[in-house]
Design an enzyme around this catalytic site. Structure first.
Site, PDB file in Angstrom:
ATOM      1  N   GLU A 346      31.469  87.795 -67.634  1.00  0.00           N
ATOM      2  CA  GLU A 346      30.183  88.523 -67.611  1.00  0.00           C
ATOM      3  C   GLU A 346      29.868  88.924 -66.168  1.00  0.00           C
ATOM      4  O   GLU A 346      28.759  88.710 -65.663  1.00  0.00           O
ATOM      5  CB  GLU A 346      29.063  87.636 -68.164  1.00  0.00           C
ATOM      6  CG  GLU A 346      29.397  87.010 -69.511  1.00  0.00           C
ATOM      7  CD  GLU A 346      28.299  86.119 -70.071  1.00  0.00           C
ATOM      8  OE1 GLU A 346      27.839  86.392 -71.166  1.00  0.00           O
ATOM      9  OE2 GLU A 346      27.914  85.151 -69.394  1.00  0.00           O
ATOM     10  N   CYS A 442      19.876  84.628 -74.595  1.00  0.00           N
ATOM     11  CA  CYS A 442      19.241  84.786 -73.282  1.00  0.00           C
ATOM     12  C   CYS A 442      18.508  86.117 -73.133  1.00  0.00           C
ATOM     13  O   CYS A 442      17.448  86.176 -72.501  1.00  0.00           O
ATOM     14  CB  CYS A 442      20.275  84.643 -72.172  1.00  0.00           C
ATOM     15  SG  CYS A 442      21.733  85.665 -72.405  1.00  0.00           S
TER      16      CYS A 442
HETATM   17  O1  FUB Z   1      24.385  80.828 -69.051  1.00  0.00           O
HETATM   18  C1  FUB Z   1      23.079  81.210 -69.433  1.00  0.00           C
HETATM   19  C2  FUB Z   1      23.045  82.669 -69.829  1.00  0.00           C
HETATM   20  O2  FUB Z   1      23.905  82.885 -70.929  1.00  0.00           O
HETATM   21  C3  FUB Z   1      23.556  83.619 -68.775  1.00  0.00           C
HETATM   22  O3  FUB Z   1      22.613  84.017 -67.847  1.00  0.00           O
HETATM   23  C4  FUB Z   1      24.011  84.759 -69.597  1.00  0.00           C
HETATM   24  O4  FUB Z   1      24.867  85.619 -68.904  1.00  0.00           O
HETATM   25  C5  FUB Z   1      24.647  84.076 -70.762  1.00  0.00           C
HETATM   26  O5  FUB Z   1      25.961  83.740 -70.463  1.00  0.00           O
HETATM   27 ZN    ZN Z   2      21.356  87.773 -71.472  1.00  0.00          ZN
END
Ligand code: FUB
Ligand code: ZN
Length: 678
Positions: A346, A442
């Site tokens: 990501e 999230c």
């Molecule tokens: O790890 C917590 C949240 O979940 C991250 O900010 C997002 O990118 C997702 O992976």
């Molecule tokens: Zn998110």
């Protein structure tokens, strides 16, 4: 970096958003997201993966009582790098265990933060009562010593802070703190704030420069900026110092996370090295000049760095922030303001790598960019930050939510073909339609907290100046040495560029600093500044005067349709163009243009026709531009290729719609970057 320019966000209690565009977004949060998320937090959404969030708090609260007598035990549960998820087989007979992602607590904290902001704009006793009751449940889970993370409370506290790299305790703490400060500021109620302070004190005793204290730092940043908020709300300097400690430790050698025992070990090598970048810990933060790693973590860290640079007057830290900012916008940001190009980790990809159809561009990352931009603006009002903030807001952030507020994108591609999302493993993360919710939820609550606090991004202030960074209909109160001025903004943004700023002044003169958007910097017009002292600096028009009872400044930002090309180092965009009008990025959709959007090309000199149109019940401005559809080449029976021949193309009108509205009319093809017809 000059302290005289420092500003703070205007308190949401002093801003009333009246704008139909943003008010509508805020109402969607209030009427759709918050109730839906509440049900999700309580596992009440039929067909959706359970969250277990509130249940985990309840179990932790119950065990809290029992543990006092029993002593503790810890059984390391099944665990993966991506997060621990133990979906029970039998939902009817759940054990008193922790379920869900390790950072599940944060979902409640984001919810309560959004509730807080929403209450400032729309008092709602029922919603407030629901939040109060939930806060009671959360606080009952807190340990005597202040510790509060249900994963370790339920599983046994002997392993706390043993896996900072992946286990998100400090991330949950950060969200707890952000939610607690917001709730306190909105309602005056301090129960959650006190819980956050007690946990902060616990963390402060555990981490720090002093001998014997742990030298770790968050695996997922956010505590850095949250601690600053806690400091600003309480005045307790130790919270600020703790944040500074976390930021200064990151990237030091020996690499802290190497000393931890991670169940998932990677053989030392290239992949392990990438982990350092993933956590923005490859070198100390002051030496970093390229945005790297997990994009949300990155922008959360940089936001915290900017806060600290301001409060410690730390020039070196600010310089690092600025280098990182310039690197991001000039090499790693999509035209939509989306960031984090690759789904692998990501993360930010390498320089100029901005693929459209495999883009990750997580909604949370664009939101984090907005957080960071506002913090940079607080240090140095420069329209370059507000321009990017606006770009992200109207495009890569809003695309994260359906027009009816009922479904969401986690990933925001700039090109999509539904078939590819189903059959091409490289694009499985790309969804052609928005989803109701996510196991890792999230993005929707992050959208909720940003949209319902949009006023604090539009306005910042210092003693004698009100800064307007974003234009939206709103009423703002500004205190000038004990007197209150009222500023009322009306605007047709983002569909037309007329902005009127009416002021009911005080007996004392003050300044209104108006951002001039980069996209019309040479062409804008202003009226009503007669008799005022004016100057333009870093993209802001400063208007100072003793404002009367009904003074008015009018701005006119011409909203021409503009056709863009990308830096030629962005390989994916060569030979292609993208369309913008004002701050809004446009795209082609199959719903308006038929299939095979790759056969369409745009005449870049075409005269645009801008007209109102409806998309899924929402009125927007669409753009029609002349272009071509090339005749398809079918090479039946002779393989896929042939020697080049002339290809016919037929004139067509290309119908562009705002990018953020895509995929509101069912599953279909979409592209932002369109072939250029020459
Ligand atoms: O790890 C917590 C949240 O979940 C991250 O900010 C997002 O990118 C997702 O992976
Ligand atoms: Zn998110």
């Amino acid at each position: 970096m000059n302290e005289n320019y420092y500003t703070t966000p205007v308190s949401l209690r002093k801003v009333r958003i009246t704008d139909s565009f943003w008010k509508n977004e805020m109402e969607l949060v209030r009427e759709e997201i918050l109730p839906y998320q509440w049900d999700a937090l309580n596992d009440q959404v039929e067909g959706a993966e359970p969250s277990f969030c509130m249940r985990n708090f309840q179990v932790a609260g119950k065990q809290n009582e029992e543990r006092k007598e029993q002593g503790e035990s810890f059984e390391e549960p099944q665990y993966t790098f991506r997060g621990f998820q133990a979906l029970p087989e039998d939902m009817e007979h759940l054990e008193d265990k922790f379920y869900g992602f390790v950072f599940q607590d944060s979902d409640f904290y984001k919810w309560v933060e959004a509730v807080a902001y929403s209450l400032t704009q729309h008092p709602d006793p029922e919603l407030e009562k629901r939040a109060d009751d939930a806060i009671d449940i959360v606080c009952a889970a807190q340990q005597e010593d202040g510790y509060l993370d249900t994963y370790y409370i339920i599983n046994g506290k002997d392993k706390i802070f043993s896996n900072l790299r992946d286990h998100h305790e400090l991330y949950c703490f950060g969200h707890l703190t952000e939610g607690a400060v917001a709730y306190y500021q909105a309602t005056g109620k301090d129960k959650l704030l006190n819980a956050a302070k007690r946990f902060a004190d616990y963390i402060d005793n555990y981490f720090g420069t002093e001998e014997g204290k742990c030298k770790g730092y968050p695996g997922h940043e956010i505590a850095e900026m949250a601690l600053v908020r806690l400091y600003e709300a309480t005045g307790e300097k130790k919270y600020l110092d703790l944040s500074y400690f976390f930021v200064n430790e990151r990237g030091r050698r020996p690499y802290y996370f190497d000393g931890e025992d991670h169940p998932e070990k990677i053989e030392k090598g290239h992949e392990e090295d990438l982990r350092y970048f993933y956590h923005q810990a490859h070198v100390p933060v002051r030496q970093q000049d390229e945005v790297t790693g997990h994009a949300v973590r990155g922008v959360y860290l940089y936001s915290g760095m900017a806060d600290l640079a301001r409060l410690y007057q730390d020039r070196e830290l600010f310089d690092a922030c600025e280098k990182l900012w310039d690197n991001m916008v000039s090499q790693k940001m999509y035209i939509t303001g989306g960031i984090g190009a690759t789904h692998l980790g990501e993360a930010f990809s390498y320089r100029y790598d901005l693929p459209n159809d495999t883009a990750y561009a997580e909604t949370c990352a664009a939101i984090g960019l907005v957080f960071w931009a506002r913090r940079m603006l607080q240090i140095r009002p420069d329209s370059k930050y507000a321009d990017a903030m606006e770009r992200a807001l109207y495009n890569g952030v809003l695309s994260g939510m359906a027009l009816d507020g009922r479904s969401f994108f986690y990933v925001n591609p700039l090109e999509a073909a539904p078939e590819a999302c189903r059959f091409d493993e490289r694009k499985f993360h790309v969804k052609p339609v928005r989803q109701k919710w996510f196991g890792c939820a999230c993005c929707p609550p992050n959208l909720a907290r940003l949209l319902s606090s949009i006023g604090s991004y539009a306005y910042t202030e210092k003693e004698d100046t009100l800064y307007i960074h974003l234009y939206m209909g709103s009423m703002v109160q500004k205190e000038i040495q004990g007197e209150t001025a009222e500023i009322s903004v009306t605007s047709g943004y983002p569909w037309n560029g007329g902005v009127s700023v009416k002021v009911r002044g005080t007996s004392l003169p003050f300044t209104i600093a108006l951002r001039i958007p980069e996209w019309c910097a040479d062409e804008y017009q202003v009226r009503g500044t007669e008799g005022a002292e004016t100057r333009t600096e870093n993209g802001y028009l400063y208007v100072t005067k003793a404002w009367g009872a009904e003074d008015q400044v009018e701005l006119s930002f011409p909203m021409e349709v503009r056709v863009f090309e990308a830096d030629s180092r962005v390989r994916e965009d060569i030979g292609k163009v993208a369309v913008m009008r004002g701050p809004v990025v446009y795209c082609l959709e199959e719903a308006d243009n038929g299939t095979d959007l790759h056969l369409l090309s745009l005449d870049v000199h075409a005269e645009p026709e801008v007209r109102e149109r409806e998309i899924a019940g929402t009125t927007v401005k669409g753009i029609a531009l002349s272009g071509y559809r090339q005749d398809p080449v079918y090479i039946e029976g002779k393989g896929l290729y042939r020697v080049v021949k002339e290809i016919k193309r037929n004139p067509v009108k290309l119908q562009f719609v705002p990018y953020y509205t895509w995929a509101n009319r069912g599953e279909n093809e979409m592209r932002v970057w369109v072939q250029r017809a020459d």
